[in-house]
Design an enzyme around this catalytic site. Structure first.
Site, PDB file in Angstrom:
ATOM      1  N   LYS A 118     -10.196   0.074 -17.314  1.00 28.56           N
ATOM      2  CA  LYS A 118      -9.420  -1.262 -17.414  1.00 28.56           C
ATOM      3  C   LYS A 118     -10.238  -2.299 -17.484  1.00 28.56           C
ATOM      4  O   LYS A 118      -9.858  -3.293 -18.325  1.00 28.56           O
ATOM      5  CB  LYS A 118      -8.628  -1.324 -15.905  1.00 28.56           C
ATOM      6  CG  LYS A 118      -7.707  -2.606 -15.601  1.00 28.56           C
ATOM      7  CD  LYS A 118      -7.398  -2.615 -14.178  1.00 28.56           C
ATOM      8  CE  LYS A 118      -6.745  -1.405 -13.770  1.00 28.56           C
ATOM      9  NZ  LYS A 118      -6.131  -1.677 -12.387  1.00 28.56           N
ATOM     10  N   LYS A 130     -14.578   0.663  -6.748  1.00 32.66           N
ATOM     11  CA  LYS A 130     -13.360   0.181  -5.421  1.00 32.66           C
ATOM     12  C   LYS A 130     -13.865   0.556  -4.388  1.00 32.66           C
ATOM     13  O   LYS A 130     -14.799   1.196  -4.323  1.00 32.66           O
ATOM     14  CB  LYS A 130     -12.317   1.060  -6.137  1.00 32.66           C
ATOM     15  CG  LYS A 130     -10.754   0.752  -5.591  1.00 32.66           C
ATOM     16  CD  LYS A 130     -10.173  -0.251  -6.492  1.00 32.66           C
ATOM     17  CE  LYS A 130      -9.107  -1.012  -5.978  1.00 32.66           C
ATOM     18  NZ  LYS A 130      -8.166  -1.741  -6.949  1.00 32.66           N
ATOM     19  N   ASP A 170      -6.980  -6.039  -2.851  1.00 36.18           N
ATOM     20  CA  ASP A 170      -5.599  -4.959  -3.340  1.00 36.18           C
ATOM     21  C   ASP A 170      -4.914  -4.890  -2.196  1.00 36.18           C
ATOM     22  O   ASP A 170      -4.881  -5.845  -1.330  1.00 36.18           O
ATOM     23  CB  ASP A 170      -6.777  -3.595  -3.610  1.00 36.18           C
ATOM     24  CG  ASP A 170      -6.008  -2.622  -4.199  1.00 36.18           C
ATOM     25  OD1 ASP A 170      -5.877  -2.658  -5.493  1.00 36.18           O
ATOM     26  OD2 ASP A 170      -5.358  -1.637  -3.533  1.00 36.18           O
TER      27      ASP A 170
HETATM   28  P1  NDP Z   1       0.041  -5.880  -1.287  1.00 36.89           P
HETATM   29  O1  NDP Z   1      -0.630  -5.335  -0.140  1.00 36.89           O
HETATM   30  O2  NDP Z   1       0.234  -7.276  -1.555  1.00 36.89           O
HETATM   31  O3  NDP Z   1       1.627  -5.318  -1.545  1.00 36.89           O
HETATM   32  C1  NDP Z   1       1.828  -3.761  -1.785  1.00 36.89           C
HETATM   33  C2  NDP Z   1       3.274  -3.569  -1.704  1.00 36.89           C
HETATM   34  O4  NDP Z   1       3.587  -2.227  -2.019  1.00 36.89           O
HETATM   35  C3  NDP Z   1       3.856  -4.047  -0.057  1.00 36.89           C
HETATM   36  O5  NDP Z   1       5.255  -4.310  -0.580  1.00 36.89           O
HETATM   37  C4  NDP Z   1       4.034  -2.701   0.388  1.00 36.89           C
HETATM   38  O6  NDP Z   1       4.964  -2.451   1.613  1.00 36.89           O
HETATM   39  C5  NDP Z   1       4.186  -1.656  -0.818  1.00 36.89           C
HETATM   40  N1  NDP Z   1       3.729  -0.432  -0.376  1.00 36.89           N
HETATM   41  C6  NDP Z   1       2.272  -0.153  -0.176  1.00 36.89           C
HETATM   42  N2  NDP Z   1       2.005   1.097   0.103  1.00 36.89           N
HETATM   43  C7  NDP Z   1       2.926   1.766  -0.001  1.00 36.89           C
HETATM   44  C8  NDP Z   1       3.601   2.943   0.258  1.00 36.89           C
HETATM   45  N3  NDP Z   1       2.800   4.117   0.622  1.00 36.89           N
HETATM   46  N4  NDP Z   1       4.879   3.339  -0.058  1.00 36.89           N
HETATM   47  C9  NDP Z   1       5.977   2.320  -0.317  1.00 36.89           C
HETATM   48  N5  NDP Z   1       5.458   0.983  -0.534  1.00 36.89           N
HETATM   49  C10 NDP Z   1       4.359   0.735  -0.380  1.00 36.89           C
HETATM   50  O7  NDP Z   1      -0.644  -5.240  -2.605  1.00 36.89           O
HETATM   51  P2  NDP Z   1      -0.718  -5.496  -4.129  1.00 36.89           P
HETATM   52  O8  NDP Z   1       0.710  -6.244  -4.407  1.00 36.89           O
HETATM   53  O9  NDP Z   1      -2.089  -6.294  -4.423  1.00 36.89           O
HETATM   54  O10 NDP Z   1      -1.022  -4.177  -4.831  1.00 36.89           O
HETATM   55  C11 NDP Z   1       0.142  -3.489  -5.371  1.00 36.89           C
HETATM   56  C12 NDP Z   1      -0.456  -2.394  -6.370  1.00 36.89           C
HETATM   57  O11 NDP Z   1      -0.872  -3.101  -7.616  1.00 36.89           O
HETATM   58  C13 NDP Z   1      -1.560  -1.509  -5.817  1.00 36.89           C
HETATM   59  O12 NDP Z   1      -1.625  -0.049  -6.546  1.00 36.89           O
HETATM   60  C14 NDP Z   1      -2.798  -1.959  -6.500  1.00 36.89           C
HETATM   61  O13 NDP Z   1      -3.898  -1.195  -6.700  1.00 36.89           O
HETATM   62  C15 NDP Z   1      -2.424  -2.808  -7.762  1.00 36.89           C
HETATM   63  N6  NDP Z   1      -2.976  -3.705  -8.158  1.00 36.89           N
HETATM   64  C16 NDP Z   1      -3.336  -4.989  -7.740  1.00 36.89           C
HETATM   65  C17 NDP Z   1      -3.983  -5.962  -8.071  1.00 36.89           C
HETATM   66  C18 NDP Z   1      -3.954  -7.182  -7.561  1.00 36.89           C
HETATM   67  O14 NDP Z   1      -4.404  -8.319  -7.923  1.00 36.89           O
HETATM   68  N7  NDP Z   1      -3.517  -7.386  -6.298  1.00 36.89           N
HETATM   69  C19 NDP Z   1      -4.613  -5.829  -9.438  1.00 36.89           C
HETATM   70  C20 NDP Z   1      -4.160  -4.738 -10.208  1.00 36.89           C
HETATM   71  C21 NDP Z   1      -3.542  -3.763  -9.693  1.00 36.89           C
HETATM   72  P3  NDP Z   1       4.497  -2.524   2.689  1.00 36.89           P
HETATM   73  O15 NDP Z   1       4.204  -3.904   3.031  1.00 36.89           O
HETATM   74  O16 NDP Z   1       5.720  -2.101   3.677  1.00 36.89           O
HETATM   75  O17 NDP Z   1       3.209  -1.657   3.138  1.00 36.89           O
END
Ligand code: NDP
Length: 451
Positions: A118, A130, A170
């Protein structure tokens, strides 16, 4: 693909499984990569002779350590943390930290592996890493989170640096956690340097970093649609998650004139047939980022919507789907449901949200499918731009960062088309992203000789 290539892929994957027992997420990420890259390696002997694939699947190093911290009741807690420094062939290690109870070495190895390619796609000089911990921030007080972050940084600080390894956020690591981590790093080193990204704006952060991953997913999707003479305006969209990536994906879709129907968290999803508009989204930001509330509370505020407990949004009819929560949240059955409802485009905001079987379904049905490596690279790209601004000691304007982000996403799209075009009509974005990332990293590794 001929039978001999298939056999080689199988043999390679069996070797990976034997060498990394029980690391199922890592096996999955490598399998997806090998399926695209092996035929390319076979037709380019310099990579084959250099055993480059075998070298790429071995991390440079993994650091594992204990993190002890005291909770508000005076109890001593002990978590495990890791930093997987996967590959620094094209630049210092770069990649987020994840705090979640389901974090394991396998999860961090898959994330670190994907991060390498990426980061290469962004065109910026960044290697891949990571890290994270099985610490669960849910239900913890601010002070508990602070004590945990400070304790973790005491060890992590020995292994990172602005020219060595630059962590970011993350899942479970947002603005609050990065601030505690950076504050402790600064204290331990007595230096103010950009060793973490995602920092607050008043202490070295970049404008647009918070929005970058979600915005980038939407920019990438709009380039995919443009490539076939279509656009986002007027389309309906399903989003999973309601964290950083999901919320800003929704915001940019609204800017582009699309209608967002769903958001979710680990308790279920909400469906708003009227669409989640800007006012509703700003209420949601407050709920999720400030009050740390649950998505189900949306239906009390907006009674025309419905909450589906413990369900995923993939049975709702829409044109576009953006899985933005976590790995393997969209399986074969979900993919079939989306396809039966006429989905046109699926773009991965989360890392590896689609199972291998789901991704195959999308490919076989001709759905436009953007893999995470390409689609969600906007976050790390703006993290790279944050590093640049920190080195220059000069902040850029919102417009300047956003323009660069758009340009980077456009360039990633161009590389996917270059390496993934299967005929005049069709681009295989998985193949394109994997090969384009591979070439950049492999060429650097070969140039260093045997290492
Ligand atoms: P956040 O912690 O801000 O949000 C994660 C979201 O996903 C929450 O709504 C959470 O719900 C939900 N979630 C997490 N685990 C589970 C699960 N096992 N089942 C169902 N829902 C789940 O994380 P991000 O938005 O930062 O990251 C989300 C994804 O994007 C990840 O895969 C991350 O690796 C990827 N990503 C993030 C980047 C970034 O800049 N932040 C960059 C590139 C990729 P709940 O609160 O209930 O756990």
């Amino acid at each position: 693909m001929n039978g001999k290539t298939n056999e080689r892929i199988e043999k390679f994957n069996n070797w990976i499984v034997e060498r990394n027992p029980a690391e199922i997420e890592f096996h999955q990420a490598v399998r997806e990569f090998a399926e695209s890259v092996m035929p390319f390696v076979e037709s380019n002997p310099k990579y084959d002779d250099g055993h480059i694939l075998q070298r790429m699947v071995e991390p440079d190093r993994i650091i594992i350590f204990r993190v002890c911290w005291e909770d508000d009741h005076g109890h001593i807690n002990c978590n495990r943390a890791w930093r997987v420094q996967f590959n620094n062939a094209i630049g210092p290690y770069k990649g987020g930290l994840r705090f979640h109870s389901n974090v394991t070495q396998s999860v961090l190895k898959f994330l670190g592996f994907e991060q390498v390619y990426k980061n290469a796609l962004t065109g910026l000089p960044m290697g891949g890493a990571k890290g994270g911990s099985d610490f669960n921030p849910k239900g913890k007080s601010d002070r508990e989170v602070m004590r945990f972050c400070q304790s973790l940084m005491i060890e992590l600080s020995r292994h990172i640096g602005e020219d060595t390894d630059i962590p970011a956020g993350d899942i479970g690591v947002g603005a609050r956690e990065i601030s505690y981590l950076f504050g402790q790093y600064k204290r331990l080193n007595n230096r103010f340097v950009g060793t973490l990204t995602g920092k607050g704006l008043s202490y070295g952060g970049s404008l647009i970093r918070t929005e970058a991953t979600g915005y980038g997913v939407v920019y990438f999707s709009s380039y995919m649609l443009k490539n076939i003479g279509d656009r986002l305006e007027g389309k309906t969209a399903l989003i999973s998650g309601s964290g950083n990536v999901a919320i800003y994906c929704a915001e940019k879709l609204l800017h582009e004139g699309a209608k967002v129907l769903t958001l979710s968290d680990s308790s279920g999803f909400i469906h708003d047939p009227d669409g989640i508009d800007e006012d509703k989204l700003s209420w949601l930001k407050e709920l999720k980022f400030t009050e740390r509330g649950r998505i189900g509370e949306y239906v009390t505020k907006y009674p025309n919507s419905k909450f589906y407990e413990d369900e995923k949004p993939w049975n709702i009819k829409a044109d576009l789907a953006f899985p933005c929560a976590t790995q393997n949240e969209l399986d074969e059955k979900d993919a079939k449901a989306l396809i039966a409802n006429g989905i046109q485009l699926v773009a991965e905001g989360a890392n590896m949200p689609s199972s291998l079987e789901a991704a195959r379904e999308f490919h076989n049905s001709g759905v436009l499918f953007a893999p995470a490596k390409a689609a969600n690279a906007g976050g790390v790209a703006v993290s790279g731009l944050e590093q640049t601004q920190n080195s220059l000691r000069l902040p850029w304007t919102k417009e300047e960062v956003d323009d660069r982000l758009k340009h980077i996403m456009q360039n990633i799209h161009k590389q996917c088309v270059e390496y993934g075009s299967e005929d005049a009509q069709r681009v295989n974005y998985v193949k394109g992203a994997n090969i384009a990332g591979f070439v950049k990293v492999a060429d650097a590794m070969l140039a260093y000789g045997i290492a």
